[in-house]
Design an enzyme around this catalytic site. Structure first.
Site, PDB file in Angstrom:
ATOM      1  N   GLU A   1       0.254  -1.327  -0.079  1.00 13.92           N
ATOM      2  CA  GLU A   1      -0.459   0.063  -0.192  1.00 13.92           C
ATOM      3  C   GLU A   1       0.283   0.955  -0.024  1.00 13.92           C
ATOM      4  OE1 GLU A   1      -0.647  -2.672   1.759  1.00 13.92           O
ATOM      5  OE2 GLU A   1      -3.126  -2.798   1.523  1.00 13.92           O
TER       6      GLU A   1
ATOM      7  N   PHE B   1     -11.906  -7.713  13.712  1.00 10.74           N
ATOM      8  CA  PHE B   1     -10.693  -7.812  13.039  1.00 10.74           C
ATOM      9  C   PHE B   1      -9.977  -7.087  12.489  1.00 10.74           C
ATOM     10  CE2 PHE B   1      -9.078 -10.023   8.925  1.00 10.74           C
ATOM     11  CZ  PHE B   1      -8.317 -10.809   9.185  1.00 10.74           C
ATOM     12  N   GLN B   2      -9.569  -6.257  11.950  1.00 11.90           N
ATOM     13  CA  GLN B   2      -8.527  -5.435  11.113  1.00 11.90           C
ATOM     14  C   GLN B   2      -9.053  -4.115  10.853  1.00 11.90           C
ATOM     15  OE1 GLN B   2      -8.147  -6.910   7.032  1.00 11.90           O
ATOM     16  NE2 GLN B   2      -6.614  -8.355   7.607  1.00 11.90           N
TER      17      GLN B   2
ATOM     18  N   LYS C   1     -18.608  -1.066   5.806  1.00 14.11           N
ATOM     19  CA  LYS C   1     -17.860  -1.833   4.218  1.00 14.11           C
ATOM     20  C   LYS C   1     -19.870  -1.741   4.307  1.00 14.11           C
ATOM     21  CE  LYS C   1     -17.345  -6.532   3.317  1.00 14.11           C
ATOM     22  NZ  LYS C   1     -17.144  -7.980   3.635  1.00 14.11           N
TER      23      LYS C   1
ATOM     24  N   MET D   1      23.842   9.105   3.290  1.00 14.84           N
ATOM     25  CA  MET D   1      23.739  10.525   3.485  1.00 14.84           C
ATOM     26  C   MET D   1      24.025  10.752   5.351  1.00 14.84           C
ATOM     27  SD  MET D   1      22.875  13.981   3.100  1.00 14.84           S
ATOM     28  CE  MET D   1      22.661  14.401   2.025  1.00 14.84           C
TER      29      MET D   1
HETATM   30  C1  LIG Z   1      12.149   5.661   5.798  1.00 15.38           C
HETATM   31  C2  LIG Z   1      13.493   6.779   6.279  1.00 15.38           C
HETATM   32  N1  LIG Z   1      13.596   6.121   6.757  1.00 15.38           N
HETATM   33  C3  LIG Z   1      15.672   6.537   7.397  1.00 15.38           C
HETATM   34  C4  LIG Z   1      15.379   7.545   6.988  1.00 15.38           C
HETATM   35  C5  LIG Z   1      16.868   8.608   7.233  1.00 15.38           C
HETATM   36  N2  LIG Z   1      18.215   8.663   6.183  1.00 15.38           N
HETATM   37  C6  LIG Z   1      18.095   9.852   5.705  1.00 15.38           C
HETATM   38  S1  LIG Z   1      19.322   9.307   4.136  1.00 15.38           S
HETATM   39  C7  LIG Z   1      19.335   7.890   4.659  1.00 15.38           C
HETATM   40  C8  LIG Z   1      20.296   6.849   3.792  1.00 15.38           C
HETATM   41  C9  LIG Z   1      20.049   6.951   2.967  1.00 15.38           C
HETATM   42  O1  LIG Z   1      21.078   5.798   1.992  1.00 15.38           O
HETATM   43  P1  LIG Z   1      20.356   4.826   0.235  1.00 15.38           P
HETATM   44  O2  LIG Z   1      19.090   5.558   0.045  1.00 15.38           O
HETATM   45  O3  LIG Z   1      21.830   4.438   0.582  1.00 15.38           O
HETATM   46  O4  LIG Z   1      20.892   7.135  -0.512  1.00 15.38           O
HETATM   47  P2  LIG Z   1      22.323   7.770  -0.271  1.00 15.38           P
HETATM   48  O5  LIG Z   1      22.245   8.610   0.446  1.00 15.38           O
HETATM   49  O6  LIG Z   1      23.270   6.412  -0.178  1.00 15.38           O
HETATM   50  O7  LIG Z   1      22.578   8.279  -1.769  1.00 15.38           O
HETATM   51  C10 LIG Z   1      19.329   7.576   5.867  1.00 15.38           C
HETATM   52  C11 LIG Z   1      18.891   6.025   6.016  1.00 15.38           C
HETATM   53  C12 LIG Z   1      14.562   8.445   5.846  1.00 15.38           C
HETATM   54  N3  LIG Z   1      15.282   9.444   5.542  1.00 15.38           N
HETATM   55  N4  LIG Z   1      13.621   8.240   5.500  1.00 15.38           N
END
Ligand SMILES: Cc1ncc(C[n+]2csc(CCOP(=O)(O)OP(=O)(O)O)c2C)c(N)n1
Lengths: 555, 170
Positions: free
Chosen positions: A50, A112-113, A162, A469
């Site tokens: 979803e 349920f749900q 529903k 990042m």
């Molecule tokens: C759902 C979610 N979980 C955690 C984060 C924290 N976060 C921000 S950037 C990042 C790393 C992203 O890694 P990647 O997708 O490999 O991209 P890169 O930065 O290496 O280009 C994380 C864990 C987030 N922004 N969103």
């Protein structure tokens, strides 16, 4: 006309001009899926999770400017939507989200749900409805579309039990929305428009700071006219990318934490900041007190609550950004402040975006090459992280609705499903996804959806085998004590494409890039281009926490 | 500074949750909130007492306005208004001290609305100052239970926070 409430719901969607819905079925929403059989004119895109449905609806809405629609069943179906709803809420994207609910006789019994999805989503929707009376469905749907798409856009959720969906009703198209407390302001206040014009004419160093509000009000043309009339350079937020042509002589690119140094310097040294459809977010303003310290501020936004929220402004202008710009432009004389423009040119020359091109494949080079091959005509969708920042810095999007990114919530996993929605909304355009290996793995199950729907999405994985990042944050803020940022076992993304009988390509060296991208762009269907880069790569410029905006480190 | 907001809302399910949730979510402090029907069956009126400087109040008001169910907001703090609160106090009242309690009740023009074997329930309406004074005076007898409504308020004279006037404006 007599029909079941479920059919009435779809009839309402049809009348709203909806021809595509992203969703996933289940028990409580069964009546709607049953009714779908009688509405072949509504295309249902069956996703794999979803979250994919709501991000796809979001991507669809961002590229088309129309309301995106998604639906899911009660309980886990509904909760799986929540991240995507919050994402749309933060970025002011118009969505109508439809959820099934347990029968009214069971509501409140922990059936349920059953989850209280209207309760859960109050903080992340513009409004929501639980409709207990079948006859009220047409009015609720009409209100939902109206609220989602007018004023400051946003997601609206309709929860439908529903048994309500199964009831027979007499369908009528409601004419009166009867919304006593909802009346957005569109036109700017006359005297404030005069004040704005006055400040503009007096300014020696005017700067435009443009955001998502310019895009969502379809104000890009007006913005260009304004910038050219008063020769004001333009900085954009992440959400504002594309609101002003990235290759225009007055374009200074993105402002903020990873903005260009010249954009940030311009903000710090301007004497008039014309803030259009922005909210002085902390990723941009960094420190509210020292943001644009020498400037008078004109702030135009459709949401009065944004004005004066983070910074004090001199001229508040509540209204549709595009409409207000046009009003300011009436009787506005041409002007040009040469000294200011020369200073800007000096900064541009002194502090350009740069990276070291060498034998290694560089992410910046990947984005630049894509820009060149597509001539900036493609829709670029990004995920979140370093990949997103490189895309924002180097793509230099030409027009509105061609750079799609999760801004306010920064939702990893947004990119791929959003690209699916973008391609469905804009099939004639190349849709290119820039994603990290981390973010792609958050929703890569949607590859099946893309295959099934025959969508030519080019997936460019900027693969550093790590959460880049976060790694960068740990490098600068945790003395390089790296914690939980390496993926020691990533799938082979080329093989992953192969599992679906799709094309996958790997690029390790700069020399292989162009050929691979050309092949990807000329191949039908989804293609993965797995670009292997060093995990040491960082995003620069970078404003370190507590440091002034105009003094980023440049690598 | 404390502000009194008179807020008209559509009488939809969940409207109280929306308003209360907004305050807690955005970190605004509610001193009191009272809500009830108005002369229009579909419209309720909330009186919200909120603590904050002008900037906070501006944000509170603007954020409240964004709720679709909120029809109208008046910050009546700096206007001429009448405000009332109702309190019910159950005090310990052995026969020996009843006379004294009755005197206090008379002074404050409060009322005794229940007599038990060892307790009395006292009802009092008034502005905040009066309510506090009554409570203070009853404390020595032992307050067993206390419930107060929170403030309701109305502008004096020919000024309104009502749907009627809202319609006239249009
Ligand atoms: C759902 C979610 N979980 C955690 C984060 C924290 N976060 C921000 S950037 C990042 C790393 C992203 O890694 P990647 O997708 O490999 O991209 P890169 O930065 O290496 O280009 C994380 C864990 C987030 N922004 N969103």
């Amino acid at each position: 006309m007599k029909m079941t409430a479920a059919k009435a719901l779809l009839q309402c969607l049809k009348e709203q001009g909806i021809d595509v819905v992203f969703g996933y079925p289940g028990g409580s929403i069964l009546p709607v899926y049953d009714a779908l059989c009688d509405f072949p004119e509504i295309r249902h895109v069956l996703v794999r999770h979803e979250q994919g449905a709501v991000h796809a609806a979001d991507g669809y809405a961002r590229v088309t400017g129309k309301v995106g629609v998604c639906m899911a069943t009660s309980g886990p179906g509904a909760t799986n939507l929540v991240t995507g709803i919050a994402n749309a809420y933060m970025d002011s994207v118009p969505l109508v989200v439809i959820t099934g609910q347990v029968a009214t006789t069971m509501v409140g019994t922990d059936a349920f749900q059953e989850v209280d999805i209207t309760g859960i989503t109050i903080p992340v929707t513009k409004h929501n409805y639980l409709v207990k009376n079948a006859n009220e469905i047409p009015l609720a749907v009409k209100r939902a579309f109206h609220i989602a798409s007018t004023g400051r856009p946003g997601p609206v959720l309709i929860d439908l039990p529903k048994n309500v969906l199964q009831e027979e009703i007499t369908y009528t198209n409601p004419t009166d929305l009867k919304l006593l407390g909802y009346r957005p302001t569109y036109k700017g206040h006359r005297s404030q428009i005069l004040n704005a014009r006055d400040l503009i004419m007096k300014a020696k160093r005017p700067l435009i700071y443009a955001g998502g509000g310019v895009v969502s009000s379809d104000g890009a043309k007006s913005l260009k006219k304004l910038a050219e009339t008063i020769s004001a350079p333009v900085v954009t937020t992440l959400m504002g990318i594309g609101s002003f042509p990235g290759d225009h002589r007055l374009a200074l690119g993105m402002v903020g934490l990873h903005g260009t140094k010249y954009a940030n310097k311009a903000v710090t040294e301007c004497d008039l900041l014309i803030a259009l459809g922005v909210r002085f977010d902390d990723r941009v303003a960094v420190d509210f007190k020292s943001f644009a310290p020498n400037a008078k501020i004109i702030h135009v936004d459709i949401d009065p609550a944004e004005i004066g929220k983070n910074v004090r402004v001199n001229v508040p202008l509540v209204g549709n950004v595009s409409t207000v710009i046009e009003s300011i432009l009436e009787n506005l004389n041409n002007k040009q402040e040469d000294e200011w423009l020369e200073l800007i040119e000096e900064w541009k020359a002194a502090y350009p975006l740069r990276y070291e091109a060498g034998v290694e494949l560089k992410p910046q080079f990947v984005i630049e090459t894509i820009r060149e091959l597509t001539n900036g005509e493609a829709i670029l969708v990004t995920d979140v992280g370093q990949n997103q920042m490189w895309a924002a810095q180097y793509y230099k999007a030409k027009g509105p609705r061609t750079f799609i990114s999760s801004g306010g919530l920064g939702t990893m996993g947004f990119g791929f499903p959003a690209a699916i929605g973008a391609k469905i909304g804009s099939p004639e355009k190349d849709v290119i996804l820039i994603t990290g290996d981390g973010g792609f793995q958050m929703n890569m199950q949607e590859f099946g959806t893309a295959m099934e729907q025959g969508l030519s999405i080019k997936i460019i994985i900027i693969n550093n085998s790590s959460l880049g990042m976060v790694r960068q944050l740990q490098k600068f803020y945790c003395d390089g004590r790296y914690s939980a940022i390496s993926f020691h076992k990533n799938p082979d993304f080329v093989k992953f494409a192969g599992v679906y009988d799709a094309l996958g390509l790997r690029v390790r060296e700069p020399g292989e890039l162009r050929g691979a991208l050309e092949q990807a762009l000329s191949t039908d269907g989804p293609v993965i281009v797995d670009c292997i880069i060093s995990e040491e790569e960082n995003v620069f410029p970078m404003v370190l926490s507590g440091r002034p905006l105009n003094e980023p480190i440049e690598g | 500074m404390r502000h009194i907001l008179a807020v008209l809302v559509e009488n939809n399910p969940g409207v109280l949750t929306r308003v209360a949730g907004l305050f807690s979510r955005r970190g605004y402090n509610i001193d009191s909130l009272s809500v009830g029907r108005t002369e229009h069956p579909n419209v309720s009126r909330m009186t919200i007492v909120v603590e904050g400087d002008d900037l906070v109040l501006e944000q509170v008001t603007k954020q409240l306005h964004k709720l679709v169910d909120v029809i109208k907001i008046n910050d009546i703090t700096s206007e001429e208004y009448v405000d009332r609160e109702l309190v019910l106090v159950k005090v310990g009242a052995d026969p020996a001290v009843r006379g004294e309690i009755i005197q206090i009740v008379d002074i404050f023009r409060a009322r005794i609305v229940d007599i038990g074997q060892r307790t009395l329930i006292i009802e009092c309406t008034g502005d905040e100052g009066k309510i506090s004074a009554v409570i203070e005076s009853l404390k020595p007898f032992g307050i067993k239970e206390l419930v107060r409504t929170g403030k309701i308020a109305m502008l004096r004279g020919h000024k309104f926070t009502s749907l009627n006037e809202f319609k006239e404006e249009e």
